[in-house]
Scaffold this motif. Structure first.
Motif, mmCIF file in Angstrom:
data_model
loop_
_atom_site.group_PDB
_atom_site.id
_atom_site.type_symbol
_atom_site.label_atom_id
_atom_site.label_comp_id
_atom_site.label_asym_id
_atom_site.label_seq_id
_atom_site.Cartn_x
_atom_site.Cartn_y
_atom_site.Cartn_z
ATOM 1 N N ARG A 140 0.701 -1.086 0.115
ATOM 2 C CA ARG A 140 -0.002 0.116 -0.167
ATOM 3 C C ARG A 140 0.937 1.261 0.022
ATOM 4 N N VAL A 141 1.970 1.291 0.677
ATOM 5 C CA VAL A 141 2.751 2.341 0.926
ATOM 6 C C VAL A 141 3.983 2.432 0.110
ATOM 7 N N ASN A 142 4.360 1.418 -0.762
ATOM 8 C CA ASN A 142 5.438 1.254 -1.475
ATOM 9 C C ASN A 142 5.234 0.927 -2.899
ATOM 10 N N GLY A 143 4.077 0.181 -3.189
ATOM 11 C CA GLY A 143 3.656 -0.053 -4.637
ATOM 12 C C GLY A 143 4.198 -1.402 -4.753
ATOM 13 N N PHE A 144 4.882 -2.477 -4.181
ATOM 14 C CA PHE A 144 5.236 -3.728 -4.620
ATOM 15 C C PHE A 144 5.129 -4.633 -3.463
ATOM 16 N N ASP A 145 5.413 -5.913 -3.664
ATOM 17 C CA ASP A 145 5.275 -7.014 -2.615
ATOM 18 C C ASP A 145 6.525 -7.154 -2.054
ATOM 19 N N THR A 146 6.663 -7.657 -0.941
ATOM 20 C CA THR A 146 7.947 -8.422 -0.317
ATOM 21 C C THR A 146 7.963 -9.740 -0.539
ATOM 22 N N LYS A 147 9.226 -10.428 -0.325
ATOM 23 C CA LYS A 147 9.233 -11.891 -0.579
ATOM 24 C C LYS A 147 10.320 -12.441 0.526
ATOM 25 N N LEU A 148 10.364 -13.592 0.936
ATOM 26 C CA LEU A 148 11.136 -14.238 2.087
ATOM 27 C C LEU A 148 12.378 -14.092 1.540
ATOM 28 N N GLY A 149 13.555 -13.752 2.107
ATOM 29 C CA GLY A 149 15.022 -13.566 1.740
ATOM 30 C C GLY A 149 15.324 -12.283 1.270
ATOM 31 N N ASP A 150 14.307 -11.445 1.105
ATOM 32 C CA ASP A 150 14.605 -9.881 1.032
ATOM 33 C C ASP A 150 15.474 -9.410 1.928
ATOM 34 N N VAL A 151 16.596 -8.450 1.633
ATOM 35 C CA VAL A 151 17.074 -7.722 2.644
ATOM 36 C C VAL A 151 15.969 -6.551 2.919
ATOM 37 N N PHE A 152 15.406 -6.667 3.982
ATOM 38 C CA PHE A 152 14.455 -5.546 4.248
ATOM 39 C C PHE A 152 14.795 -4.197 4.129
ATOM 40 N N PRO A 153 15.958 -3.671 4.761
ATOM 41 C CA PRO A 153 15.858 -2.069 4.793
ATOM 42 C C PRO A 153 16.169 -1.793 2.881
ATOM 43 N N ASP A 154 16.888 -2.631 2.539
ATOM 44 C CA ASP A 154 16.889 -2.137 0.887
ATOM 45 C C ASP A 154 15.850 -1.760 0.105
ATOM 46 N N LEU A 155 14.745 -2.342 0.589
ATOM 47 C CA LEU A 155 13.370 -2.126 -0.179
ATOM 48 C C LEU A 155 12.812 -0.730 0.023
ATOM 49 N N PHE A 156 13.426 -0.025 1.100
ATOM 50 C CA PHE A 156 12.873 1.509 1.203
ATOM 51 C C PHE A 156 13.967 2.344 0.409
ATOM 52 N N ILE A 157 13.111 3.577 0.180
ATOM 53 C CA ILE A 157 13.848 4.823 -0.568
ATOM 54 C C ILE A 157 14.962 5.059 0.114
ATOM 55 N N PRO A 158 15.875 5.745 -0.623
ATOM 56 C CA PRO A 158 17.179 5.915 0.250
ATOM 57 C C PRO A 158 17.259 6.517 1.561
ATOM 58 N N GLN A 160 15.158 6.495 3.887
ATOM 59 C CA GLN A 160 14.685 5.621 4.913
ATOM 60 C C GLN A 160 15.387 4.453 5.037
ATOM 61 N N ARG A 161 16.237 4.065 4.271
ATOM 62 C CA ARG A 161 16.951 2.813 4.474
ATOM 63 C C ARG A 161 18.042 2.784 5.804
ATOM 64 N N GLN A 162 18.528 3.905 5.833
ATOM 65 C CA GLN A 162 19.431 3.753 7.016
ATOM 66 C C GLN A 162 18.704 4.019 8.454
ATOM 67 N N VAL A 163 17.479 4.657 8.452
ATOM 68 C CA VAL A 163 16.526 4.688 9.642
ATOM 69 C C VAL A 163 15.947 3.174 9.874
ATOM 70 N N MET A 164 15.693 2.479 8.747
ATOM 71 C CA MET A 164 15.188 1.221 8.959
ATOM 72 C C MET A 164 16.408 0.240 9.569
ATOM 73 N N ARG A 165 17.552 0.388 9.067
ATOM 74 C CA ARG A 165 18.578 -0.505 9.159
ATOM 75 C C ARG A 165 18.779 -0.341 10.779
ATOM 76 N N ALA A 166 18.971 1.074 11.059
ATOM 77 C CA ALA A 166 19.155 1.024 12.453
ATOM 78 C C ALA A 166 18.527 0.788 13.499
ATOM 79 N N LEU A 167 17.286 0.705 13.230
ATOM 80 C CA LEU A 167 16.162 0.095 14.073
ATOM 81 C C LEU A 167 16.153 -1.248 14.074
#
Length: 605
Positions: A140-158, A160-167
């Motif tokens: 809903r908020v990113n426009g595409f699906d996730t899947k098992l094995g995805d590196v989660f922080p890399d799915l976000f816009i630049p 927001q990536r560092q914020v998610m990785r730090a959390l």
């Protein structure tokens, strides 16, 4: 054989007998292979026996028969016990596996049915599990699906990536915590999320990953902001109401103080007391008293307690008539533009108070344009279908006073209608112009709105309710002072002795005999003792019975009794429209004009 069969376990006798019979049958000659239980005759112990053998037959004769069954019999009780234990263990394990599988399935169903996004990740930030809500909300908020094995922080816009990785790193370090962050792509919206992180531990307490549970709290935050805004507005309203009550009370007391001052100075001036110097001093004192009277009127306007005389007003005509005065007041550097809509309906207003409000707004605009500019006054008819702020649903005449001056910032704008608040500096204004206009339109049932921006200018709008009646020049024109309609006894009622004395002097000067009373109750006693007044002049607000109540009681006894209500301001319930009134403070000519305008009935002589 009977002893053998008697020693068998009842459940094994038939099966063992059948096996023995098959082995001893010459035609079948089956192998005797059977396991059975025996019950000890002496000790009653149950033992398992495995027996194997073959029948031995006599084949030398035509009538073949079994001589014996030869074989072995081995005690297998220990093995049987082991097998039983193993079987019980397997049954228990199967039961436990089924129960655990059910629990896991139920837990999975619960997690998957949960509306809050939940996902788990390993120490490399890869997704190892997530529920349906997580994927739905991420899409809903990113426009595409996730899947098992995805590196989660890399799915976000630049950004927001560092914020998610730090959390995620904090959770992988063993910390449990909750944060509020904004995640999502701008084109899909960026909600605020309340995210709770928890480490995942193995049986030995080692961190093998972490998981988070997220909740979109955007609506809640908006509701909290709206609630805080409403609470601020309520506090401001309560503050303004308290200031209004205080201001109204002080202004009322000032009116009582000014009434004998204005009356006495007026009397001294008209009688020519003293020489030229004394008359000049008296004239200066009267001017100061009149300025004080105007100041008090502004205070009462802010407090919404000035005694208004609302009538249908031609706002276009009023504005047009004031254009020249406004131009001279604002000076040559300010260009005054007046725009009045065609077929403008009449507004319900007090023309004198409206003129004062318009003049005050013009002066404010002039002071906001020290280097010159444009003052644009616009009058249009408007309809409000959706209430906003103090502006209720209805039909209005919108009177706009807009300047191209310095404007106001948010802090100044929030205090603009407070009494005595001014940015003009000491001695350059009373700070009552906007507060008076605000109180005026609010008392009429309208509203005042302000739009302002630093460096752009300010637009003050007076929203005046439309009148159902038609405005006419005769209604708006001030009453002319004529001769007193009658002479006789005036019953003067006021709880302030100094006000009463000054008013009595004025009444005597215009030809009345005066009988004074300090309260409505005292006035009723005077009438009860036989006095028959030709005129009742009474203060409105007094301890005990009010002036309006006194007038109603006396009118029941003397229906044609002329009544003049004197008041510093109208109470909440207001003064009856059929009772003429005079505003404190007043001069002798104003009192004479009010008395002359009263209708004197034949019974009052």
């Amino acid at each position: 054989m009977a002893d053998f069969y008697d020693g068998l376990h009842p459940e094994d006798r038939d099966r063992t007998s059948e096996a023995f019979a098959a082995a001893a049958d010459p035609r079948r000659r089956a192998i005797y292979d059977v396991e059975y239980r025996t019950i000890g005759k002496e000790d009653g112990v149950v033992r398992w026996v495995a027996a194997k053998g073959r029948g031995v037959f006599d084949d030398t004769k035509n009538d073949v028969r079994c001589i014996r069954v030869a074989g072995t019999a081995v005690d297998i009780s220990a093995r049987k016990r082991a097998e039983e234990e193993l079987r019980a263990l397997n049954t228990l394990l199967e039961q436990r596996v089924a129960e655990r599988t059910f629990e896991l399935r139920r837990f999975r169903d619960i997690v998957d049915a949960t509306r809050s996004p939940i996902c788990a990740f390993d120490p490399e930030y890869r997704l190892i599990a997530f529920n349906k809500a997580h994927n739905d909300e991420f899409r809903r908020v990113n426009g595409f699906d996730t899947k098992l094995g995805d590196v989660f922080p890399d799915l976000f816009i630049p950004e927001q990536r560092q914020v998610m990785r730090a959390l995620m790193a904090r959770a992988l370090s063993g910390e449990s915590f909750t944060v509020v962050e904004e995640f999502g792509r701008p084109e899909f919206g960026q909600p605020f999320w309340e995210i709770t992180y928890t480490p995942l531990l193995d049986e030995e307490g080692r961190i093998i990953g972490a998981f988070h549970l997220a909740l979109d709290i955007s609506d809640r935050l908006r509701a909290e902001v709206e609630l805080e805004t409403a609470q601020d507005a309520l506090r401001q309203s309560q503050k303004m109401e308290a200031m209004g009550q205080l201001t109204g009370g002080v202004a009322h007391d000032f009116n009582n103080l000014l009434t004998p001052i204005v009356g006495s100075l007026d009397l001294l001036q008209r009688r020519g007391v003293g020489g030229e110097r004394e008359q000049r001093l008296i004239g200066g004192a009267i001017q100061s008293a009149e300025r004080a009277k105007t100041l008090v009127q502004r205070l009462l306007a802010f407090a919404r307690r000035q005694p208004l005389q609302p009538i249908p007003v031609d706002v276009g005509g009023l504005v047009g008539g004031m254009a020249e005065l406004l131009s001279s007041t604002t000076g040559p550097q300010v260009r005054v533009v007046v725009e009045v809509a065609d077929d403008l309906p009449p507004a319900k207003a007090d023309p004198n108070q409206l003129e004062m409000a318009l003049l005050n707004l013009g002066v404010n605009a002039r002071d906001a344009m020290p280097d010159g500019g444009t003052l644009r006054i616009t009058a249009t008819g408007e309809s409000v279908r959706t209430p906003r702020g103090d502006l209720r649903r209805g039909h209005y005449v919108r009177l706009s006073v807009a300047d191209t001056g310095v404007g106001m910032d948010e802090a100044t704008l929030s205090r603009a209608v407070e009494p005595f608040f001014s940015t003009k500096g000491i001695g350059k204004g009373t700070g009552l112009g906007l507060s008076m206009a605000h109180g005026l339109v609010a008392q009429l049932g309208g509203a005042l709105t302000i739009q302002s921006q630093p460096g752009v200018g300010t637009n003050v709008e007076l929203w005046l309710p439309i009148s159902s009646a038609t405005a006419s020049a005769a209604e708006i024109a001030p009453a002319q002072v004529g001769p007193v309609g009658s002479r006789g006894l005036a019953l003067l009622v006021d709880d302030e002795e100094i006000v009463r004395a000054s008013t009595a002097d004025m009444l005597e000067e215009i030809g009345y005999r005066v009988q004074e009373a300090s309260s409505a109750e005292a006035a009723l006693s005077i009438v009860a003792e036989g006095a028959r007044p030709d005129l009742l002049v009474t203060d409105h607000l007094m301890p005990g019975m009010s002036g309006v109540e006194l007038a109603r009681v006396l009118r029941e006894q003397m229906p044609s009794l002329p009544v003049l209500i004197v008041s510093g301001y109208a109470e909440v319930e207001g003064i009856a429209l059929d009772l003429p009134r005079l505003t404190k403070p007043f001069r002798s000519a104003e009192l004479a004009s009010s008395v002359a305008s009263l209708t004197i009935g034949p019974d009052s002589a």
